[in-house]
Write a protein that holds these residues in place. Structure first.
Motif, PDB file in Angstrom:
ATOM      1  N   GLU A   1      27.971  31.870  63.031  1.00  0.00           N
ATOM      2  CA  GLU A   1      27.737  30.681  62.202  1.00  0.00           C
ATOM      3  C   GLU A   1      28.911  30.439  61.269  1.00  0.00           C
ATOM      4  OE1 GLU A   1      24.497  28.880  58.989  1.00  0.00           O
ATOM      5  OE2 GLU A   1      24.398  30.997  59.578  1.00  0.00           O
ATOM      6  N   GLN A   2      29.387  31.467  60.599  1.00  0.00           N
ATOM      7  CA  GLN A   2      30.469  31.287  59.630  1.00  0.00           C
ATOM      8  C   GLN A   2      31.757  30.853  60.305  1.00  0.00           C
ATOM      9  OE1 GLN A   2      29.959  31.374  56.260  1.00  0.00           O
ATOM     10  NE2 GLN A   2      31.981  30.391  56.311  1.00  0.00           N
ATOM     11  N   ALA A   3      32.002  31.376  61.500  1.00  0.00           N
ATOM     12  CA  ALA A   3      33.228  31.003  62.210  1.00  0.00           C
ATOM     13  C   ALA A   3      33.232  29.513  62.551  1.00  0.00           C
ATOM     14  CB  ALA A   3      33.372  31.839  63.481  1.00  0.00           C
ATOM     15  N   LEU A   4      32.069  28.983  62.930  1.00  0.00           N
ATOM     16  CA  LEU A   4      32.010  27.553  63.246  1.00  0.00           C
ATOM     17  C   LEU A   4      32.126  26.715  61.977  1.00  0.00           C
ATOM     18  CD1 LEU A   4      31.780  25.352  65.317  1.00  0.00           C
ATOM     19  CD2 LEU A   4      29.292  25.572  65.264  1.00  0.00           C
ATOM     20  N   LEU A   5      31.493  27.149  60.889  1.00  0.00           N
ATOM     21  CA  LEU A   5      31.626  26.420  59.621  1.00  0.00           C
ATOM     22  C   LEU A   5      33.080  26.427  59.148  1.00  0.00           C
ATOM     23  CD1 LEU A   5      28.413  27.602  57.726  1.00  0.00           C
ATOM     24  CD2 LEU A   5      28.827  25.372  58.773  1.00  0.00           C
ATOM     25  N   ASP A   6      33.775  27.554  59.308  1.00  0.00           N
ATOM     26  CA  ASP A   6      35.182  27.625  58.914  1.00  0.00           C
ATOM     27  C   ASP A   6      36.042  26.664  59.737  1.00  0.00           C
ATOM     28  OD1 ASP A   6      34.525  29.564  57.093  1.00  0.00           O
ATOM     29  OD2 ASP A   6      35.187  31.263  58.326  1.00  0.00           O
ATOM     30  N   TYR A   7      35.608  26.389  60.957  1.00  0.00           N
ATOM     31  CA  TYR A   7      36.345  25.495  61.850  1.00  0.00           C
ATOM     32  C   TYR A   7      36.411  24.070  61.290  1.00  0.00           C
ATOM     33  CZ  TYR A   7      37.750  23.443  66.365  1.00  0.00           C
ATOM     34  OH  TYR A   7      38.406  22.787  67.380  1.00  0.00           O
ATOM     35  N   PHE A   8      35.442  23.715  60.451  1.00  0.00           N
ATOM     36  CA  PHE A   8      35.400  22.373  59.847  1.00  0.00           C
ATOM     37  C   PHE A   8      36.353  22.230  58.664  1.00  0.00           C
ATOM     38  CE2 PHE A   8      31.421  22.319  62.133  1.00  0.00           C
ATOM     39  CZ  PHE A   8      31.214  20.987  62.451  1.00  0.00           C
ATOM     40  N   ALA A   9      36.860  23.339  58.137  1.00  0.00           N
ATOM     41  CA  ALA A   9      37.482  23.352  56.816  1.00  0.00           C
ATOM     42  C   ALA A   9      38.615  22.345  56.656  1.00  0.00           C
ATOM     43  CB  ALA A   9      37.975  24.760  56.504  1.00  0.00           C
ATOM     44  N   ASP A  10      39.492  22.214  57.638  1.00  0.00           N
ATOM     45  CA  ASP A  10      40.633  21.313  57.492  1.00  0.00           C
ATOM     46  C   ASP A  10      40.458  20.007  58.262  1.00  0.00           C
ATOM     47  OD1 ASP A  10      40.744  22.426  59.992  1.00  0.00           O
ATOM     48  OD2 ASP A  10      42.901  22.847  59.963  1.00  0.00           O
ATOM     49  N   LYS A  11      39.213  19.711  58.643  1.00  0.00           N
ATOM     50  CA  LYS A  11      38.965  18.534  59.488  1.00  0.00           C
ATOM     51  C   LYS A  11      38.141  17.456  58.798  1.00  0.00           C
ATOM     52  CE  LYS A  11      39.344  21.329  63.699  1.00  0.00           C
ATOM     53  NZ  LYS A  11      39.715  22.582  62.985  1.00  0.00           N
ATOM     54  N   VAL A  12      37.379  17.812  57.781  1.00  0.00           N
ATOM     55  CA  VAL A  12      36.614  16.844  56.998  1.00  0.00           C
ATOM     56  C   VAL A  12      36.696  17.243  55.528  1.00  0.00           C
ATOM     57  CG1 VAL A  12      34.981  16.195  58.820  1.00  0.00           C
ATOM     58  CG2 VAL A  12      34.478  18.151  57.356  1.00  0.00           C
ATOM     59  N   ALA A  13      36.303  16.316  54.656  1.00  0.00           N
ATOM     60  CA  ALA A  13      36.243  16.642  53.231  1.00  0.00           C
ATOM     61  C   ALA A  13      35.272  17.798  53.005  1.00  0.00           C
ATOM     62  CB  ALA A  13      35.796  15.420  52.443  1.00  0.00           C
ATOM     63  N   LYS A  14      35.534  18.583  51.983  1.00  0.00           N
ATOM     64  CA  LYS A  14      34.742  19.791  51.751  1.00  0.00           C
ATOM     65  C   LYS A  14      33.258  19.492  51.631  1.00  0.00           C
ATOM     66  CE  LYS A  14      34.532  23.867  48.787  1.00  0.00           C
ATOM     67  NZ  LYS A  14      35.125  24.557  47.598  1.00  0.00           N
ATOM     68  N   TRP A  15      32.916  18.348  51.002  1.00  0.00           N
ATOM     69  CA  TRP A  15      31.498  18.032  50.787  1.00  0.00           C
ATOM     70  C   TRP A  15      30.800  17.591  52.082  1.00  0.00           C
ATOM     71  CZ3 TRP A  15      29.612  13.095  51.666  1.00  0.00           C
ATOM     72  CH2 TRP A  15      30.554  12.075  51.784  1.00  0.00           C
ATOM     73  N   GLN A  16      31.598  17.302  53.125  1.00  0.00           N
ATOM     74  CA  GLN A  16      31.004  16.915  54.407  1.00  0.00           C
ATOM     75  C   GLN A  16      30.789  18.100  55.351  1.00  0.00           C
ATOM     76  OE1 GLN A  16      33.909  13.963  55.670  1.00  0.00           O
ATOM     77  NE2 GLN A  16      32.572  12.303  54.992  1.00  0.00           N
TER      78      GLN A  16
ATOM     79  N   GLY B   1      24.106  10.240  47.854  1.00  0.00           N
ATOM     80  CA  GLY B   1      24.464   8.824  47.797  1.00  0.00           C
ATOM     81  C   GLY B   1      25.643   8.451  48.678  1.00  0.00           C
ATOM     82  N   GLU B   2      26.270   9.418  49.356  1.00  0.00           N
ATOM     83  CA  GLU B   2      27.414   9.161  50.231  1.00  0.00           C
ATOM     84  C   GLU B   2      27.011   9.388  51.693  1.00  0.00           C
ATOM     85  OE1 GLU B   2      30.285   7.995  49.317  1.00  0.00           O
ATOM     86  OE2 GLU B   2      29.966   8.104  47.142  1.00  0.00           O
ATOM     87  N   TRP B   3      27.606   8.588  52.584  1.00  0.00           N
ATOM     88  CA  TRP B   3      27.250   8.677  53.999  1.00  0.00           C
ATOM     89  C   TRP B   3      28.157   9.652  54.730  1.00  0.00           C
ATOM     90  CZ3 TRP B   3      22.775   6.754  55.302  1.00  0.00           C
ATOM     91  CH2 TRP B   3      22.252   5.650  54.620  1.00  0.00           C
ATOM     92  N   ILE B   4      27.559  10.432  55.642  1.00  0.00           N
ATOM     93  CA  ILE B   4      28.292  11.338  56.521  1.00  0.00           C
ATOM     94  C   ILE B   4      27.954  10.969  57.958  1.00  0.00           C
ATOM     95  CG2 ILE B   4      28.650  13.746  57.221  1.00  0.00           C
ATOM     96  CD1 ILE B   4      27.731  14.599  54.444  1.00  0.00           C
ATOM     97  N   SER B   5      28.964  10.861  58.804  1.00  0.00           N
ATOM     98  CA  SER B   5      28.759  10.508  60.216  1.00  0.00           C
ATOM     99  C   SER B   5      28.388  11.742  61.027  1.00  0.00           C
ATOM    100  CB  SER B   5      30.026   9.879  60.792  1.00  0.00           C
ATOM    101  OG  SER B   5      29.960   9.821  62.203  1.00  0.00           O
ATOM    102  N   SER B   6      27.228  11.690  61.652  1.00  0.00           N
ATOM    103  CA  SER B   6      26.831  12.810  62.520  1.00  0.00           C
ATOM    104  C   SER B   6      27.742  12.889  63.739  1.00  0.00           C
ATOM    105  CB  SER B   6      25.364  12.660  62.948  1.00  0.00           C
ATOM    106  OG  SER B   6      25.189  11.572  63.844  1.00  0.00           O
ATOM    107  N   VAL B   7      28.210  11.740  64.224  1.00  0.00           N
ATOM    108  CA  VAL B   7      29.087  11.720  65.401  1.00  0.00           C
ATOM    109  C   VAL B   7      30.382  12.479  65.126  1.00  0.00           C
ATOM    110  CG1 VAL B   7      30.466  10.229  66.907  1.00  0.00           C
ATOM    111  CG2 VAL B   7      28.131   9.586  66.309  1.00  0.00           C
ATOM    112  N   GLU B   8      30.965  12.254  63.954  1.00  0.00           N
ATOM    113  CA  GLU B   8      32.215  12.933  63.612  1.00  0.00           C
ATOM    114  C   GLU B   8      32.012  14.448  63.560  1.00  0.00           C
ATOM    115  OE1 GLU B   8      35.782  12.808  60.235  1.00  0.00           O
ATOM    116  OE2 GLU B   8      33.902  11.751  59.893  1.00  0.00           O
ATOM    117  N   LEU B   9      30.912  14.891  62.967  1.00  0.00           N
ATOM    118  CA  LEU B   9      30.646  16.325  62.885  1.00  0.00           C
ATOM    119  C   LEU B   9      30.413  16.925  64.270  1.00  0.00           C
ATOM    120  CD1 LEU B   9      28.315  16.532  59.738  1.00  0.00           C
ATOM    121  CD2 LEU B   9      30.812  16.756  59.867  1.00  0.00           C
ATOM    122  N   GLU B  10      29.702  16.200  65.115  1.00  0.00           N
ATOM    123  CA  GLU B  10      29.466  16.679  66.483  1.00  0.00           C
ATOM    124  C   GLU B  10      30.766  16.808  67.270  1.00  0.00           C
ATOM    125  OE1 GLU B  10      25.093  14.528  66.607  1.00  0.00           O
ATOM    126  OE2 GLU B  10      26.751  13.714  67.762  1.00  0.00           O
TER     127      GLU B  10
END
Length: 541
Positions: free
Chosen positions: A492-507, A443-452
């Motif tokens: 794969e895990q290294a790239l996922l870890d890169y997101f950790a402090d940049k977006v909310a955990k659920w994103q 039910g919550e929106w996530i921006s694909s642009v931000e993740l890219e």
């Protein structure tokens, strides 16, 4: 009471007349399909445009007839543009990267009477020829070529037509509201739709993009439009170059990074325009070649959001200013461009960079608003945070699509772009996503642009797309499709870890899939529809 000033219609022919008269010796440098370089100037571009105008009249064409071009950015294509529109006909630029069925559809839909083409597209022409009965003449953009003559016996050769016809031609004075050029949308869903521009809309758009607060173009510039002339008229730059008298460097079919680096360095290009995927290749090639791109002062990025890491690389490594811009086929295309205001001079370099990340603000001539996604005409606050449907109106914005009786506008006269965005009080536009690319998770929106942007900020990632994948619990979850940089060993895990402090955990995306290539549209945008079809069920297994 009416004023007492002269009236002259705003016509495309006035651009080439001005360029020839006051900037006649300014170079136009063209890389041809065979790799050779032709050096000409605005005087000769104008003369050949008039010769082709005479040739088209000799073939029986009249005002408002549609003439199609399937060609790269080169001097013959530029001459044809001015010949067609200047003589009152409609220049229909065709994207050759569309599916053959779509090409056939738009040639027939436009009722093109003539098709001009480069040799690259000879197989394409041969394939669609039997299915386009309205086309009376095919003109090859070059000298006599036996392969072309064998494939299309009735073909005419551009160079011969130019040689046979006089440069003595008076541009007709026509209604400025007459159609001048025709561009079709990319047709990612259903058949492409035609946007029919007028002379008036084109001239006003040309003024707007040339302004200092827009693309800041002048006679001192050496311009490299990497964006193809078949993609929304190369963002209007061939018109602007004539208006301001700029030097043009036309890259032909060589849009790879190494070819562009060579052109920039050899011809001292000061401003270049293209989509992010093009600039990614340029940066990679420049690094490999050891080029500092010394002459390049600005690059214009449009088509899709520019990753912040790319902007930082241009600034820090090449001292090149990136101007983020936004637009679409229906908006001619410019809707906004990012130039700083006086008050931003007091900001820190980091804060100015944050302002630069937006798609900029609209020039005079267009207006932007965001509206409630449930109520498409209820305007939302311009606070820089609230997001909604991005809508636009103005002098060079579509009213209705070619051949459609219904309006393309909202009930109160705005064009809904299909983008989700926010605006601040100064009009700075920040795109969240295309509405069709948003990811709805629980039910919550996530921006694909931000993740890219985050993924491409990793130094070991060359390109990345974020897509919505079906999920049994959350409806949709983000998945990253990525291309590794050369010699990268990122996991794969290294790239996922890169997101950790940049977006909310659920994103944080659920998965990363490394691939060798990402499909692109004919205009260089990532084709997320194909990626969703290929990987949309990857979380269900």
């Amino acid at each position: 009471m009416l004023g007492n000033m002269m009236f002259q219609p705003l016509l495309i022919s006035s651009l080439i007349e001005h360029a020839a008269r006051y900037h006649g010796d300014t170079p136009v440098i063209s890389k041809n399909t065979d790799g050779t370089i032709t050096k000409t100037d605005w005087t000769h571009i104008s003369e050949n445009a008039k010769r082709l105008a005479n040739a088209l009249r000799g073939l029986g064409l009249n005002s408002a007839d549609r003439v199609a071009t399937i060609a790269w950015n080169n001097h013959r294509h530029l001459e044809a543009w001015y010949a067609i529109s200047g003589s009152g006909m409609v220049c229909h630029t065709i994207n050759p990267r569309l599916f053959p069925e779509q090409l056939i559809f738009i040639i027939n839909d436009a009722q093109d009477r003539v098709v001009l083409f480069d040799k690259t597209f000879l197989p394409l022409i041969k394939g669609v020829k039997a299915h386009t009965p309205n086309v009376e003449h095919f003109i090859y953009l070059g000298a006599f070529d036996q392969d072309v003559a064998d494939a299309i016996p009735e073909v005419k050769f551009y160079d011969a037509l130019i040689a046979e016809n006089s440069a003595d031609f008076d541009w007709p004075e026509i209604d400025e509201l007459s159609a001048s050029s025709l561009c079709y949308t990319s047709g990612t869903t259903g058949n492409p739709k035609g946007a029919l521009y007028t002379h008036r809309s084109t001239i006003l758009h040309t003024y707007a993009i040339s302004l200092p607060d827009s693309l800041n173009l002048s006679s001192r510039d050496i311009m490299l439009p990497v964006v193809p002339m078949f993609h929304v008229n190369a963002w209007g730059t061939p018109y602007a170059a004539a208006m301001v008298g700029a030097t043009m460097v036309l890259p032909g079919p060589g849009l790879d990074g190494a070819s562009l680096v060579q052109l920039i360095d050899e011809f001292k290009v000061t401003v270049a325009l293209g989509v992010p995927t093009i600039w990614q290749g340029l940066l990679t090639a420049a690094k490999q070649a050891g080029s500092k791109l010394d002459s390049l002062k600005r690059n214009i990025v449009g088509g899709s959001a520019c990753p912040p890491a790319m902007m930082a690389t241009f600034k820090n490594d090449y001292d090149c200013e990136t101007i983020h811009a936004w637009g679409m086929t229906e908006t001619s295309p410019l809707g906004s461009s990012n130039q700083l205001k006086a008050k931003h001079a007091t900001l820190s370099e980091q804060d100015r960079f944050k302002v630069r990340l937006s798609q900029g603000r609209p020039p005079f001539g267009v207006n932007l608003r965001i509206t409630d996604q449930e109520n498409g005409t209820h305007e939302l606050e311009r606070d820089g945070h609230t997001t909604g449907n991005l809508q636009i109106k103005g002098h060079w914005i579509i009213n209705q699509y070619l051949g459609k009786s219904s309006s393309a506008l909202t009930s109160d006269g705005w064009f809904d772009t299909g983008d989700i965005a926010s605006l601040d009080q100064d009009g700075y536009l920040t795109l969240s996503d295309r509405s069709k690319d948003l990811i709805k998770s629980g039910g919550e929106w996530i921006s694909s642009v931000e993740l890219e942007n985050i993924a491409m900020g990793h130094p070991q990632i060359a390109m990345a797309a974020a897509i919505a994948a079906h999920h049994p619990k959350w409806d949709e979850r983000p998945v990253i499709i990525a291309i590794k940089a050369p010699d990268s060993e990122i996991t794969e895990q290294a790239l996922l870890d890169y997101f950790a402090d940049k977006v909310a955990k659920w994103q944080i995306p659920d998965k990363v899939i490394f691939v060798d290539s990402i499909p692109l549209t004919g205009t260089g945008k990532m084709l997320k529809r194909d990626l969703r079809e290929q990987f949309g069920n990857v979380l269900l297994s």
